[in-house]
Design a protein around this motif. Structure first.
Motif, short mmCIF file in Angstrom:
data_model
loop_
_atom_site.label_atom_id
_atom_site.label_comp_id
_atom_site.label_asym_id
_atom_site.label_seq_id
_atom_site.Cartn_x
_atom_site.Cartn_y
_atom_site.Cartn_z
N SER A 61 2.89 -7.11 7.87
CA SER A 61 2.48 -6.18 6.81
C SER A 61 3.15 -6.52 5.49
O SER A 61 2.50 -6.50 4.43
CB SER A 61 2.84 -4.74 7.19
OG SER A 61 2.10 -4.32 8.29
N ALA A 62 4.43 -6.85 5.55
CA ALA A 62 5.16 -7.22 4.33
C ALA A 62 4.57 -8.49 3.72
O ALA A 62 4.35 -8.55 2.50
CB ALA A 62 6.64 -7.41 4.64
N ALA A 88 10.21 -13.21 4.73
CA ALA A 88 10.74 -13.42 6.06
C ALA A 88 12.27 -13.31 6.05
O ALA A 88 12.86 -12.80 6.99
CB ALA A 88 10.29 -14.79 6.60
N TYR A 89 12.90 -13.81 4.98
CA TYR A 89 14.35 -13.72 4.88
C TYR A 89 14.79 -12.26 4.83
O TYR A 89 15.75 -11.86 5.50
CB TYR A 89 14.83 -14.49 3.64
CG TYR A 89 16.33 -14.57 3.53
CD1 TYR A 89 17.03 -15.58 4.18
CD2 TYR A 89 17.05 -13.66 2.78
CE1 TYR A 89 18.40 -15.67 4.09
CE2 TYR A 89 18.42 -13.74 2.68
CZ TYR A 89 19.10 -14.74 3.33
OH TYR A 89 20.46 -14.82 3.25
N LEU A 107 5.28 -3.33 -5.29
CA LEU A 107 5.82 -4.09 -4.16
C LEU A 107 7.05 -3.41 -3.60
O LEU A 107 7.16 -3.22 -2.38
CB LEU A 107 6.16 -5.52 -4.60
CG LEU A 107 6.77 -6.41 -3.52
CD1 LEU A 107 5.82 -6.57 -2.34
CD2 LEU A 107 7.15 -7.75 -4.09
N HIS A 108 7.97 -3.01 -4.46
CA HIS A 108 9.19 -2.32 -4.00
C HIS A 108 8.83 -1.03 -3.26
O HIS A 108 9.38 -0.75 -2.19
CB HIS A 108 10.11 -1.99 -5.18
CG HIS A 108 10.76 -3.18 -5.78
ND1 HIS A 108 11.66 -3.08 -6.80
CD2 HIS A 108 10.66 -4.51 -5.52
CE1 HIS A 108 12.10 -4.28 -7.13
NE2 HIS A 108 11.48 -5.16 -6.37
N GLY A 109 7.92 -0.26 -3.81
CA GLY A 109 7.54 1.01 -3.20
C GLY A 109 6.92 0.82 -1.83
O GLY A 109 7.26 1.53 -0.87
N VAL A 110 6.02 -0.14 -1.70
CA VAL A 110 5.35 -0.36 -0.41
C VAL A 110 6.35 -0.83 0.63
O VAL A 110 6.37 -0.32 1.76
CB VAL A 110 4.18 -1.36 -0.56
CG1 VAL A 110 3.64 -1.77 0.80
CG2 VAL A 110 3.07 -0.76 -1.40
N VAL A 131 6.38 0.08 4.60
CA VAL A 131 6.51 -0.94 5.64
C VAL A 131 7.82 -0.81 6.41
O VAL A 131 7.81 -0.71 7.64
CB VAL A 131 6.36 -2.35 5.04
CG1 VAL A 131 6.56 -3.41 6.12
CG2 VAL A 131 5.00 -2.52 4.38
N TYR A 132 8.95 -0.80 5.72
CA TYR A 132 10.24 -0.74 6.40
C TYR A 132 10.85 0.65 6.38
O TYR A 132 11.43 1.09 7.38
CB TYR A 132 11.21 -1.77 5.79
CG TYR A 132 10.80 -3.18 6.11
CD1 TYR A 132 11.10 -3.74 7.34
CD2 TYR A 132 10.09 -3.95 5.20
CE1 TYR A 132 10.72 -5.03 7.65
CE2 TYR A 132 9.70 -5.24 5.50
CZ TYR A 132 10.01 -5.77 6.73
OH TYR A 132 9.62 -7.04 7.05
N GLY A 133 10.75 1.34 5.29
CA GLY A 133 11.38 2.65 5.16
C GLY A 133 10.82 3.70 6.10
O GLY A 133 11.52 4.65 6.45
#
Length: 161
Positions: free
Chosen positions: A31-32, A1-2, A54-57, A62-64
């Protein structure tokens, strides 16, 4: 959330925060959270968290997926790398740094009261530094807002004759 909040709040400082306005939604946050939850639950079974997945997703899906500027996409990646790592879970945090999440320190326990205590210790107002921006980013924001206000006043004044 942060992490989600940092991405959203950087929009306040366009063009320093992002090159344009990106709509990071509640759906992105959900989603995150689901992704993190799934990977954490699977890490209990395997014994280690798959940080690369995790970094890739988060960074690419999700954000990218909302980001269409290469520089902004690099920022998303940098934030993911700095905020999703083992050291934060071990309680090291990023205290004393100028990176996004500098005030973030994850409690070592899983008690809700400890997390609430951590949140209540955070400042009520955010400094640009909290988002990885230069301390003078506020001045630029104030200048842009002042220019908009003056332009609006001039338009209204001209309409009144």
């Amino acid at each position: 959330a942060y992490f989600h909040a940092v991405l959203q709040e950087r929009r306040t400082y366009i063009p320093q925060g992002w090159t344009k306005f990106y709509e990071f939604s509640r759906g992105d946050l959900q989603s995150a959270c689901e992704t993190v939850s799934l990977l954490v639950n699977s890490s209990v079974k395997s014994g280690s968290l798959d940080w690369r997945t995790l970094h890739g997703v988060l960074e690419l899906a999700v954000y990218g997926c909302r980001v269409d500027n290469d520089f902004d996409l690099k920022l998303v990646g940098a934030y993911v790398a700095s905020m999703f790592r083992t050291e934060l879970l071990e309680g090291v945090g990023l205290m004393g740094t100028t990176s996004p999440g500098a005030n973030l320190k994850v409690p070592k326990s899983n008690k809700l009261t400890d997390f609430r205590l951590q949140l209540s210790s955070m400042p009520d107002t955010d400094e640009p530094r909290a988002f990885g921006l230069a301390p003078n980013a506020d001045r630029s924001l104030q200048r842009v807002n002042s220019q908009r206000c003056i332009a609006t006043l001039r338009t209204q004044s001209a309409a009144l004759g």
